[in-house]
Design a protein around this motif. Structure first.
Motif, mmCIF file in Angstrom:
data_model
loop_
_atom_site.group_PDB
_atom_site.id
_atom_site.type_symbol
_atom_site.label_atom_id
_atom_site.label_comp_id
_atom_site.label_asym_id
_atom_site.label_seq_id
_atom_site.Cartn_x
_atom_site.Cartn_y
_atom_site.Cartn_z
ATOM 1 N N ARG A 117 11.095 35.646 -13.049
ATOM 2 C CA ARG A 117 9.640 35.799 -13.134
ATOM 3 C C ARG A 117 9.097 36.127 -11.748
ATOM 4 N NH1 ARG A 117 6.885 35.831 -18.227
ATOM 5 N NH2 ARG A 117 7.933 34.380 -19.626
ATOM 6 N N SER A 125 7.057 25.799 -13.185
ATOM 7 C CA SER A 125 6.444 25.742 -14.509
ATOM 8 C C SER A 125 5.012 26.269 -14.529
ATOM 9 C CB SER A 125 6.442 24.306 -15.041
ATOM 10 O OG SER A 125 7.750 23.829 -15.238
ATOM 11 N N ARG A 128 3.735 29.956 -15.567
ATOM 12 C CA ARG A 128 4.941 30.763 -15.738
ATOM 13 C C ARG A 128 4.750 31.889 -16.753
ATOM 14 N NH1 ARG A 128 9.991 29.832 -14.084
ATOM 15 N NH2 ARG A 128 11.663 31.022 -15.123
ATOM 16 N N GLU A 129 4.127 31.564 -17.888
ATOM 17 C CA GLU A 129 3.997 32.534 -18.972
ATOM 18 C C GLU A 129 3.055 33.682 -18.633
ATOM 19 O OE1 GLU A 129 0.856 29.481 -19.344
ATOM 20 O OE2 GLU A 129 3.028 29.447 -19.021
ATOM 21 N N THR A 130 2.264 33.535 -17.572
ATOM 22 C CA THR A 130 1.328 34.608 -17.179
ATOM 23 C C THR A 130 1.959 35.584 -16.188
ATOM 24 O OG1 THR A 130 0.401 33.400 -15.280
ATOM 25 C CG2 THR A 130 -0.569 32.981 -17.464
ATOM 26 N N ARG A 150 6.628 43.243 -19.304
ATOM 27 C CA ARG A 150 5.819 42.219 -19.991
ATOM 28 C C ARG A 150 6.694 41.313 -20.849
ATOM 29 N NH1 ARG A 150 2.325 44.944 -24.825
ATOM 30 N NH2 ARG A 150 2.067 42.738 -25.340
ATOM 31 N N ALA A 151 7.794 41.851 -21.349
ATOM 32 C CA ALA A 151 8.750 41.097 -22.169
ATOM 33 C C ALA A 151 10.111 41.735 -21.975
ATOM 34 C CB ALA A 151 8.340 41.105 -23.633
ATOM 35 N N THR A 360 13.933 33.034 -30.072
ATOM 36 C CA THR A 360 13.130 32.705 -28.905
ATOM 37 C C THR A 360 13.836 31.685 -28.029
ATOM 38 O OG1 THR A 360 11.963 31.014 -30.178
ATOM 39 C CG2 THR A 360 10.916 33.177 -30.018
ATOM 40 N N GLU A 363 11.757 30.372 -22.448
ATOM 41 C CA GLU A 363 11.184 31.407 -21.583
ATOM 42 C C GLU A 363 10.354 32.347 -22.449
ATOM 43 O OE1 GLU A 363 10.183 32.285 -18.267
ATOM 44 O OE2 GLU A 363 12.232 31.577 -17.941
ATOM 45 N N PRO A 364 9.013 32.236 -22.440
ATOM 46 C CA PRO A 364 8.188 33.068 -23.321
ATOM 47 C C PRO A 364 8.393 34.558 -23.032
ATOM 48 C CG PRO A 364 6.887 31.302 -22.335
ATOM 49 C CD PRO A 364 8.205 31.318 -21.623
ATOM 50 N N GLY A 365 8.558 35.327 -24.108
ATOM 51 C CA GLY A 365 8.683 36.768 -23.953
ATOM 52 C C GLY A 365 10.092 37.265 -23.728
#
Length: 476
Positions: A117, A125, A128-130, A150-151, A360, A363-365
């Motif tokens: 990331r 943490s 993180r998802e942003t 983005r993913a 999934t 880790e989002p994405g």
């Protein structure tokens, strides 16, 4: 910071499943970047191009990819015909990659060496998802660039990470030192690699469809040159998974593959050494001797000229070390998939429908798809990967209704763990649909049915070696 919505979705691997993911992203109007380590798309497929799949074309093309191809005048191959790896590349993957929409998204001869990331290692943490994903991309000349996404859809597969000869999951003693005598996967015994095997003694290690394919090729070679000798070693004593369900298999070519292999063993054309766990390889002049452990103690096989290691593959986890993954502790698959595909429990070939939710990670994405999502499990069909990426791309696009609408029905093998004899029991007791009635002179149900119809039998006995059919890279 760069907005996530303006960044592409990164797809790692331009094999059948990776290109299918790209096709679905293109269909939904999402930007995509595909990274392929080989010189062309489908590089791994070309490596086993000499092998004919046991699943027909209808199982080996993706719906979104077909739509894109047809918009450029493509004609689909006959649905029931079974392609070779080369057919799959020439008639499907190559023209798909050549479409303008796809060609602009694909980069070959580049390797994604790490994913993280932006500004955040695995420990961080907060927010993180942003943060966008960062891919370290090497072009092989020593330079590494950083690409944002983005993913990430990891469809890099497992073909280039074969399991070793050593039964414990690490190299056997002497395996590296004797690498000149060892091949991994499915060598082209009847073609480009013929000189290394004709008139020689070869030991094939493994109990899956890849091993069966190599053994059948070697048997054909032995028909042409009787000096060719074949030994087959398996770690387990129960061979029903590779012998299969015969006529009960919903993919007839897969059933024929197992029945033909059993015929080779029964006729003595292939010498079987079961329950053999390799621990050591040592040189013996220009040949090698393979040492292993059995239930009766130590044993040697050889000397042999060549060893073919067809023991499956494993996922390369170095790529994702800085990501938060949730993996099955022994299969190294997506954790939610583990209980559904564990070969210790399942062999039917039927996998419950699954999609983005099972794929999934914390880790989002980030999603692992295709055979890599199965980790070390050997039960993958391309059709599964196509449904996986359809669901995953829908989830990335925010269309959860479509993402959760999973439809996956796979052809069963006709032999399941519940009908398998224990190791050491008669392998023929479950052959081709189960044991024959006691009063019938037959080896199994299918054999009894065939003889009742006035035929000579089901083919479980000695028979002419058929054209090779298999599903490489652990797929079945």
């Amino acid at each position: 910071m760069t907005s996530l919505d303006t960044l592409p979705v990164a797809v790692i691997g331009a094999g059948p499943v990776g290109l299918a993911a790209a096709a679905h992203l293109i269909q939904r109007g999402l930007p995509v970047k595909v990274y392929e380590a080989g010189a062309t798309v489908g590089a791994n497929v070309n490596d086993w191009g000499h092998v004919r799949l046991f699943s027909p074309w209808e199982y080996n093309t993706d719906a979104a990819a077909r739509t894109l191809l047809r918009s450029h005048g493509w004609q689909a191959p006959p649905a029931k015909a079974m392609p070779t790896g080369s057919d799959l590349y020439e008639a499907y993957l190559k023209p798909l990659a050549a479409t303008p929409e796809m060609a602009s998204a694909i980069e070959t001869n580049v390797t994604v060496t790490a994913i993280t990331r932006l500004g955040a290692d695995k420990v961080t943490s907060k927010g993180r998802e942003t943060k966008p994903f960062v891919l370290a991309v090497s072009n092989g000349n020593g330079s590494v660039r950083r690409d944002l996404a983005r993913a990430v859809i990891d469809a890099s597969g497992t073909w280039t990470a074969p399991n070793p000869l050593g039964a414990g999951g690490i190299l056997a003693e002497g395996e590296a030192e004797n690498s000149r005598s060892i091949a991994y996967g499915i060598p082209d015994v009847l073609g480009r690699d013929r000189a290394a095997y004709e008139g020689k003694t070869t030991l094939v290690v493994g109990a899956g469809h890849s091993a069966a394919n190599v053994l059948i090729d070697l048997a054909k070679l032995a028909e042409r040159n009787p000096a060719t000798s074949i030994v087959w070693a398996t770690r387990g004593g129960n061979l029903m998974r590779v012998y299969g369900g015969g006529r009960a298999d919903q993919l007839p070519a897969r059933g024929e593959l197992g029945s033909s292999l059993k015929a080779l063993v029964d006729s003595g054309q292939v010498t079987l050494v079961s329950g053999f766990s390799v621990v050591r390889v040592r040189a013996d002049g220009d040949q090698v001797i393979v040492e292993g452990e059995t239930a009766q103690g130590s044993r040697e096989v050889g000397p042999v000229d060549r060893v073919v290691v067809s023991t499956g593959q494993r996922p390369d986890l170095n790529l994702t070390r800085e990501l938060r993954l949730d993996l099955d502790p022994w299969l190294e698959s997506s954790k939610a998939l583990g209980p559904l595909i564990d070969p210790n429990l399942h062999s039917c070939g039927s996998v419950p429908p699954h999609g983005h939710r099972e794929l999934t990670h914390p880790e989002p994405g980030f999603y692992t798809v295709g055979i890599k999502s199965y980790g070390r499990a050997p039960t993958f069909l391309m059709l599964t990967g196509y449904e996986q990426v359809r669901s995953v791309v829908a989830a990335i696009a925010g269309d959860l209704v479509a993402a959760d609408d999973i439809h996956l029905v796979l052809p069963e093998t006709g032999v399941c763990s519940t009908s398998l004899p224990a190791d050491g029991a008669s392998a023929s007791s479950g052959c081709c649909g189960g044991p024959a009635p006691a009063q019938v002179d037959a080896c199994c149900v299918a054999d009894a049915e065939a003889k009742a119809e006035g035929k000579s039998g089901c083919g479980c006995g000695p028979a002419k070696v058929p054209e090779k059919v298999a599903e490489p890279a652990g797929c079945c």
